[in-house]
Enzyme design. Structure first.
Site, PDB file in Angstrom:
ATOM      1  N   SER A 227      -7.485   1.628  -2.150  1.00  0.00           N
ATOM      2  CA  SER A 227      -6.284   0.840  -2.418  1.00  0.00           C
ATOM      3  C   SER A 227      -6.711  -0.534  -2.934  1.00  0.00           C
ATOM      4  O   SER A 227      -7.706  -1.107  -2.472  1.00  0.00           O
ATOM      5  CB  SER A 227      -5.470   0.673  -1.137  1.00  0.00           C
ATOM      6  OG  SER A 227      -4.489  -0.332  -1.288  1.00  0.00           O
TER       7      SER A 227
ATOM      8  N   GLU B 217     -13.594 -12.982  -4.786  1.00  0.00           N
ATOM      9  CA  GLU B 217     -12.276 -12.484  -5.201  1.00  0.00           C
ATOM     10  C   GLU B 217     -11.145 -13.055  -4.354  1.00  0.00           C
ATOM     11  O   GLU B 217      -9.975 -12.971  -4.750  1.00  0.00           O
ATOM     12  CB  GLU B 217     -12.219 -10.946  -5.095  1.00  0.00           C
ATOM     13  CG  GLU B 217     -13.346 -10.216  -5.785  1.00  0.00           C
ATOM     14  CD  GLU B 217     -14.500  -9.892  -4.861  1.00  0.00           C
ATOM     15  OE1 GLU B 217     -15.228  -8.936  -5.141  1.00  0.00           O
ATOM     16  OE2 GLU B 217     -14.674 -10.598  -3.853  1.00  0.00           O
TER      17      GLU B 217
ATOM     18  N   LYS C 178     -15.118  -9.822   8.880  1.00  0.00           N
ATOM     19  CA  LYS C 178     -14.078 -10.679   8.301  1.00  0.00           C
ATOM     20  C   LYS C 178     -14.652 -12.024   7.868  1.00  0.00           C
ATOM     21  O   LYS C 178     -14.130 -12.677   6.964  1.00  0.00           O
ATOM     22  CB  LYS C 178     -12.950 -10.894   9.307  1.00  0.00           C
ATOM     23  CG  LYS C 178     -12.105  -9.661   9.580  1.00  0.00           C
ATOM     24  CD  LYS C 178     -11.226  -9.326   8.403  1.00  0.00           C
ATOM     25  CE  LYS C 178     -10.341  -8.129   8.672  1.00  0.00           C
ATOM     26  NZ  LYS C 178      -9.585  -7.700   7.482  1.00  0.00           N
TER      27      LYS C 178
ATOM     28  N   CYS D  29      -8.288  -2.114   4.263  1.00  0.00           N
ATOM     29  CA  CYS D  29      -8.122  -3.315   5.094  1.00  0.00           C
ATOM     30  C   CYS D  29      -9.318  -3.602   6.001  1.00  0.00           C
ATOM     31  O   CYS D  29      -9.338  -4.607   6.697  1.00  0.00           O
ATOM     32  CB  CYS D  29      -6.844  -3.216   5.932  1.00  0.00           C
ATOM     33  SG  CYS D  29      -6.759  -1.749   6.936  1.00  0.00           S
TER      34      CYS D  29
ATOM     35  N   GLU E 228       0.823  -1.208   0.000  1.00  0.00           N
ATOM     36  CA  GLU E 228       0.000   0.000   0.000  1.00  0.00           C
ATOM     37  C   GLU E 228       0.861   1.264   0.000  1.00  0.00           C
ATOM     38  O   GLU E 228       0.526   2.259  -0.646  1.00  0.00           O
ATOM     39  CB  GLU E 228      -0.929  -0.011   1.221  1.00  0.00           C
ATOM     40  CG  GLU E 228      -2.005   1.046   1.175  1.00  0.00           C
ATOM     41  CD  GLU E 228      -3.060   0.801   2.242  1.00  0.00           C
ATOM     42  OE1 GLU E 228      -4.126   0.239   1.904  1.00  0.00           O
ATOM     43  OE2 GLU E 228      -2.816   1.159   3.405  1.00  0.00           O
TER      44      GLU E 228
ATOM     45  N   GLU F 168     -15.817 -11.263   4.523  1.00  0.00           N
ATOM     46  CA  GLU F 168     -14.698 -11.004   3.621  1.00  0.00           C
ATOM     47  C   GLU F 168     -14.057 -12.286   3.099  1.00  0.00           C
ATOM     48  O   GLU F 168     -13.750 -12.399   1.909  1.00  0.00           O
ATOM     49  CB  GLU F 168     -13.643 -10.161   4.339  1.00  0.00           C
ATOM     50  CG  GLU F 168     -12.442  -9.820   3.467  1.00  0.00           C
ATOM     51  CD  GLU F 168     -11.340  -9.118   4.226  1.00  0.00           C
ATOM     52  OE1 GLU F 168     -10.757  -8.165   3.679  1.00  0.00           O
ATOM     53  OE2 GLU F 168     -11.046  -9.527   5.373  1.00  0.00           O
TER      54      GLU F 168
ATOM     55  N   CYS G 145     -10.072  -1.462  14.996  1.00  0.00           N
ATOM     56  CA  CYS G 145     -10.276  -2.892  15.264  1.00  0.00           C
ATOM     57  C   CYS G 145     -10.399  -3.211  16.752  1.00  0.00           C
ATOM     58  O   CYS G 145     -11.006  -4.214  17.117  1.00  0.00           O
ATOM     59  CB  CYS G 145      -9.142  -3.703  14.652  1.00  0.00           C
ATOM     60  SG  CYS G 145      -9.024  -3.524  12.864  1.00  0.00           S
TER      61      CYS G 145
ATOM     62  N   GLU H 242       2.015   1.666  -3.448  1.00  0.00           N
ATOM     63  CA  GLU H 242       0.871   2.065  -4.269  1.00  0.00           C
ATOM     64  C   GLU H 242       0.593   3.555  -4.093  1.00  0.00           C
ATOM     65  O   GLU H 242       0.314   4.275  -5.073  1.00  0.00           O
ATOM     66  CB  GLU H 242      -0.366   1.243  -3.885  1.00  0.00           C
ATOM     67  CG  GLU H 242      -1.605   1.577  -4.706  1.00  0.00           C
ATOM     68  CD  GLU H 242      -2.855   0.843  -4.243  1.00  0.00           C
ATOM     69  OE1 GLU H 242      -3.859   0.909  -4.970  1.00  0.00           O
ATOM     70  OE2 GLU H 242      -2.831   0.225  -3.154  1.00  0.00           O
TER      71      GLU H 242
END
Length: 583
Positions: free
Chosen positions: A320, A367, A359, A300, A280, A362, A504, A283
């Site tokens: 990102s 993907e 999560k 994230c 990142e 996710e 988090c 990037e």
């Protein structure tokens, strides 16, 4: 500030004008029971558990919403008050699913606690129960309305804190039910799976999707090589479930516990947090120096990503392309790690221990299969791990300190601070500064992006280049920040957004505190401070200094943003409708 003097149960108290009776009583150590009240979030006087007598008033008053006045006399413990509270509680219990011993909130239930404190020995009322719904179609959250007490704490959290608003009271009177529109499943609406509703719920009406049986089965299968990764925020919250206090740091006790459960290798998500910063950070530099889409927005937090896909799709190109550390770990584990130890990746079963219910969603996204397999097989929340440890008779508090396994267990302080709001931004800046300048960063602490303020802004001077950054945590704050950017009221180069308040450490899968505990202290700030203590005590504090990450690039990935890195560590996003019928 204008002050008001009143009397509560014969004791004088002076408080600012506008204070409620409940707050004034708390100041002198007088506890008034509540159920629907959640400080700063849900203050509506709906449950009537907090009623008191006010001299001169014709009826009992809800102390959580009744403002004090000069000379007011309040009585919190009269026969009429006690009887009213008991009747209210018995009526709630008469319509409640009383499977307490098997309920996930047994011994941590505010309704159960009230019944004990008010001396409820029997329920005098019997009759019809309301129509209930058990909704377990979401990959993250289970809704059981047979246990709902209609407190609306989840509703206020979803609407006011997160700005999502997919649950509301449906119908009226006895038919009232808290649910998505038309009593649809959470899986059918634009829920982001954040789980903040679970933290707000006083009972067991909302809970995480339990995946503990799948992990027990994998651990018992001799054909599987079962590995586990631990998120940064778990090391400052899991100890709470074992009486170690808020924000207790249990980093080295977790590997000991997981090995005793039977995991073949115990790794650290901090390793791939460092890897995320490498990707990142480069990037960001690529976009900054070559006219790419700015501001770059972090990716994230899966709840934030889904929120962006539903509510702000115009910002998808700003995100990102980096996967989250959890998903990078799965991709690396089933390729690089499998190759390194000479094992068929089909045998590797990856378990994630996360502070986050989103999560779970996710890891099931289509993907997230760049390894050729589902990269992460199961996600457990902090709460689920706690239950598994207790079931296995493992007391975290009494275990010796042990280290994570190599090579995916080596990390830096920069990886650890991913667990707190502002941490991803700070970790990225530590690396970006040294990549741009080629000089060592002496002071690695970017305090301007720390803290629990909802939106933080800073301008960072990197060798004469002014980089404007912003940090938001909680989707309600994200909404405010993105609207300012859309309207041209603010301009940034880099934005960090975390779905959950506090980042988090305040995730929807973390230990649940009751309303009184949440009022007493900001648990997110306490856990966040512990995260920064972990960082300060690490020998390495910059992601690019992680020797295991350097080795990964040398042996396997080549360099940041390489073709292989893009295939394994980067992803794309999906524009989603807010409305079920348009999907």
């Amino acid at each position: 500030m204008e002050m008001v003097t009143l009397t509560i149960d014969g004791e004088k108290v002076q408080v600012p004008k506008g204070t409620t009776i409940l707050e004034a009583a708390r100041k002198i150590g007088k506890k008034i029971p509540t159920l629907c009240f959640l400080k700063g979030i849900n203050e509506i006087g709906a449950c009537r558990m907090c009623v008191v007598e006010v001299k001169g008033a014709r009826a009992l008053q809800a102390s959580c919403v009744y403002p004090v006045s000069e000379g007011m006399e309040v009585f919190t413990n009269t026969p009429a008050v006690r009887e009213s509270r008991k009747i209210t509680l018995e009526l709630l219990l008469s319509d409640h699913n009383l499977e307490c011993p098997t309920c996930i909130r047994n011994l941590n239930c505010e309704l159960q606690k009230l019944a004990e404190e008010l001396g409820i020995k029997s329920i005098r009322f019997e009759g019809e129960k309301h129509r209930s719904r058990y909704d377990d179609f979401s990959p993250s959250i289970v809704r059981d309305t047979s246990k709902c007490v209609l407190c609306r704490r989840c509703v206020s959290t979803c609407h006011k804190v997160q700005g999502v608003g997919v649950i509301s009271p449906n119908n009226r009177g006895f038919e009232t039910m808290v649910a998505p529109v038309y009593d649809m499943s959470l899986a059918q609406v634009a829920c982001v799976n954040c789980g903040q509703c679970i933290l707000a719920c006083p009972v067991g009406a909302l809970k995480e999707k339990d995946d503990t049986d799948r992990v027990w089965q994998a651990l018992a299968d001799p054909g599987k090589h079962v590995i586990v990764q631990i998120a940064p925020a778990v090391r400052v919250s899991l100890g709470e479930e074992f009486g170690l206090g808020r924000g207790a740091i249990v980093t080295k006790k977790i590997p000991a516990a997981l090995r005793r459960m039977g995991f073949d290798r115990v790794f650290d998500t901090d390793f791939t947090a460092d890897l995320t910063i490498m990707e990142e950070g480069h990037e960001f530099l690529e976009r900054l120096q070559h006219g790419g889409k700015l501001p770059l927005i972090t990716s994230c937090s899966p709840g934030w990503i889904k929120f962006c896909e539903h509510y702000y799709p115009e910002f998808l190109e700003n995100l990102s392309t980096c996967k989250s550390p959890q998903q990078m770990f799965g991709a690396v584990a089933k390729t690089y790690y499998a190759q390194k130890i000479g094992i068929d990746p089909s045998r590797i079963f990856v378990v994630s221990i996360m502070p986050c219910t989103a999560k779970k969603y996710e890891c099931q996204r289509p993907e997230m299969r760049s390894s050729g397999y589902q990269d992460v097989d199961v996600v457990l929340t902090t709460r689920e791990l706690s239950r598994m440890l207790k079931e296995a008779g493992i007391n975290l508090a009494t275990l010796p300190d042990e280290e994570f396994d190599d090579p995916l267990g080596i990390s830096t302080g920069a990886g650890a601070i991913f667990g707190a709001t502002g941490g991803v931004m700070e970790a990225a800046l530590r690396t970006v500064y040294e990549v741009i300048t080629g000089r060592e960063l002496k002071n690695v602490e970017f305090t301007g992006v720390r803290g629990v303020e909802g939106i933080k802004e800073a301008t960072i001077d990197i060798d004469g280049m002014k980089v404007n950054v912003a940090v938001a945590h909680g989707l309600g704050n994200a909404r405010k920040l993105l609207d300012r950017v859309k309207n041209g009221e603010a301009s940034y180069h880099f934005i960090e957004i975390m779905c959950c308040p506090g980042g988090c450490v305040g995730g929807g899968g973390q230990p649940i505190l009751n309303a009184d505990e949440r009022w007493e202290l900001d648990y997110r700030e306490v856990r966040g401070s512990a995260i920064y203590e972990v960082d300060r005590n690490m020998p390495l504090r910059k992601s690019h200094e992680n020797p295991a990450v350097q080795q990964l690039y040398k042996e396997f990935l080549g360099k940041p943003l390489s073709e292989k890195s893009h295939k394994l560590l980067h992803t794309h996003y999906t524009r989603r409708s807010r409305y079920p019928e348009a999907e």
